[in-house]
Design an enzyme around this catalytic site. Structure first.
Site, PDB file in Angstrom:
ATOM      1  N   GLY A 209     -43.493  58.224 -28.687  1.00 56.88           N
ATOM      2  CA  GLY A 209     -43.337  59.625 -29.032  1.00 56.88           C
ATOM      3  C   GLY A 209     -44.579  60.457 -29.238  1.00 56.88           C
ATOM      4  O   GLY A 209     -44.471  61.631 -29.604  1.00 56.88           O
TER       5      GLY A 209
ATOM      6  N   LYS B 106     -46.701  61.726 -27.010  1.00 56.05           N
ATOM      7  CA  LYS B 106     -46.710  62.836 -26.058  1.00 56.05           C
ATOM      8  C   LYS B 106     -45.534  63.773 -26.305  1.00 56.05           C
ATOM      9  O   LYS B 106     -45.649  64.993 -26.120  1.00 56.05           O
ATOM     10  CB  LYS B 106     -46.703  62.284 -24.626  1.00 56.05           C
ATOM     11  CG  LYS B 106     -47.940  61.460 -24.300  1.00 56.05           C
ATOM     12  CD  LYS B 106     -47.852  60.863 -22.895  1.00 56.05           C
ATOM     13  CE  LYS B 106     -49.052  59.991 -22.597  1.00 56.05           C
ATOM     14  NZ  LYS B 106     -49.107  58.791 -23.463  1.00 56.05           N
TER      15      LYS B 106
ATOM     16  N   CYS C 175     -51.621  54.291 -18.119  1.00 56.03           N
ATOM     17  CA  CYS C 175     -52.782  53.778 -18.857  1.00 56.03           C
ATOM     18  C   CYS C 175     -53.319  52.545 -18.133  1.00 56.03           C
ATOM     19  O   CYS C 175     -53.573  51.508 -18.737  1.00 56.03           O
ATOM     20  CB  CYS C 175     -52.433  53.462 -20.306  1.00 56.03           C
ATOM     21  SG  CYS C 175     -51.036  52.323 -20.525  1.00 56.03           S
TER      22      CYS C 175
END
Length: 469
Positions: free
Chosen positions: A286, A288, A397
């Site tokens: 959460g 972002k 990522c």
């Protein structure tokens, strides 16, 4: 030494789980409880085995819901010690395995239970932690004697660790060279993508403890002063303190949340506006989502895991922010088109190896191909859900080009109605973070600093796309 084998890898032992104790297991735990420091060493060795052999994520091993739960009954100080030993063991696994392989010329017996992981945990203490040498060796020997499958090898453990201690300077010099700090297949990939010097810099940064970054609702400079931190060029606040997160000012009031500085950039690239319909694909846990909700957009937080969405909901509640939560598989999600979509796609996570040192040792070359195929499906679904004139930001990522640069190149070939909207320095993005195509690309070795607590950033890729009207 290849990352695909260990020195005489053993078969799983029935003593590797805390479920369904047999009397011998109960006696073993009772004996451990009477020896200070031993429970933490036993737990660390078990968790190292769970990660290397069982494929568990290190973070999940320290969750209250972990199965098996290696931390049951441990005092907080023992939990902290367990985490320290397990983390350093995995961060320096390459050189530890090399050293042990050198000391065990014939390898370990194949029926030696979890002897390998006991040795790894003890070697990490002798080489990289400020543990008393005699205690690390003695407790490793005691741990070996407690398990029927390893009891006969306590003399081997004692001899190997004492030889390791005698040759410590030699092995520390080897560690300083960085030669064994990444699995060979990953090191080769990074050399190809980032050059020899670039790969060495990435791997060297992975050996450092990661910094703690937070995203603040407002007043970054003010919160940097309150939290003993600095404001980074991108607006995140990097903390110097080692105080537990929940005890820091502003946490309970929901003024900030933990989020690596690189992870905070993709949502900013979306540039959402109040009342826009925004989809956050793969939203949990959460961070972002919170950034998007803070812009007063109407946010749908989508994730396939109901459990992870509970964590997201709890985080939003603490921050006093709102999003509509949806449990669904992103590749088949259906809804009215959105003004903006953020895809933080599942990936190999190799850019977060500094923060998650288990990643290099649990991933396999084939995982990248599998994940890239899933990412392509998510992008295809997102394309259908983006309004004409709407924006789409894709991010991972990962340091792997197949999950970043190559993924977007393939998407644009398949979707001529989308075009790239390049990232610019005018948006507060450092020039070194922008690649030649105008996409965001960070690598862990960016932002060097003499103080390791202030150095580096997660490896991230993000591309901003616009669907043409």
């Amino acid at each position: 030494m290849s990352d695909s084998r260990s020195f005489g890898r053993s078969k799983p032992s029935r003593y590797s789980s805390r479920q369904g104790f047999v009397p011998a297991e109960a006696a073993r735990e009772a004996e451990a409880a009477r020896t200070p420091g031993l429970p933490a060493r036993l737990a660390a060795a078990s968790i190292i085995g769970d990660v290397i052999q069982g494929g568990h994520r290190l973070d999940e091993c320290f969750s209250p819901q972990a199965v098996p739960n290696r931390l049951a009954g441990l005092e907080p100080r023992d939990v902290a010690l367990t985490r320290s030993i397990a983390t350093v063991s995995l961060r320096r696994l390459g050189v530890i395995r090399h050293a042990l392989g050198d000391l065990l010329e014939k390898g370990l017996p194949r029926q030696a239970g979890r002897l390998e992981y006991t040795l790894i945990a003890a070697a990490a203490q002798l080489l990289f932690l400020e543990a008393a040498d005699h205690a690390a060796i003695d407790l490793a020997v005691r741990a070996t004697k407690l398990e029927p499958k390893t009891g006969a090898y306590s003399g081997v453990v004692n001899g190997v660790l004492r030889n390791l201690l005698r040759r410590r300077d030699e092995f520390l010099a080897l560690a300083a060279s960085g030669e064994h700090d990444a699995p060979p297949w990953l090191a080769q990939r990074w050399r190809k993508a980032y050059g020899e010097a670039g790969a060495r810099a990435i791997i060297a940064m992975h050996m450092q403890e990661p910094p703690l970054d937070v995203s603040v609702k407002s007043d970054p400079q003010g919160w940097a002063e309150r939290l003993d931190g600095v404001v980074l060029p991108t607006g995140s606040v990097r903390l110097k303190t080692r105080t537990p997160i929940t005890e820091l000012a502003g946490y309970s009031d929901g003024e900030w949340w933990v989020q690596d500085a690189a992870a905070a950039l993709p949502a900013r690239l979306l540039a959402t506006k109040p009342d826009e319909r925004v989809l956050d694909m793969c939203a949990a846990p959460g961070g972002k989502t919170a950034q998007l909700a803070l812009t007063r957009a109407h946010v749908v937080a989508l994730d396939r895991s109901a459990e992870r969405l509970k964590l997201l909901a709890a985080n939003l509640s603490r921050l006093d922010l709102h999003a509509d939560v949806a449990v669904a598989d992103a590749t088949g999600y259906q809804a009215q088109p959105f003004d903006a979509i953020l895809i933080d796609a599942p990936c190999s996570a190799t850019g977060t190896s500094r923060r998650h040192p288990d990643v290099p040792w649990t991933k396999k070359p084939g995982d990248i191909e599998t994940l890239a195929a899933l990412q392509a499906k998510m992008l295809a679904r997102a394309a259908l859900l983006t309004k004409a004139g709407g924006r789409l930001v894709y991010c991972t990522c990962s340091l792997e080009p197949e999950e970043g640069e190559q993924q977007i190149a393939a998407f644009l070939r398949r979707n001529p109605d989308f075009r790239r909207e390049p990232v610019t320095t005018a948006e507060g993005i450092p020039a070194e973070f922008i690649n030649r195509d105008g996409d965001l690309r960070t690598v862990p070795s960016f932002w060097p600093n003499d103080d390791a607590r202030l150095a580096g950033i997660d490896g991230f890729f993000a591309s901003r796309l616009v669907r043409q009207a």
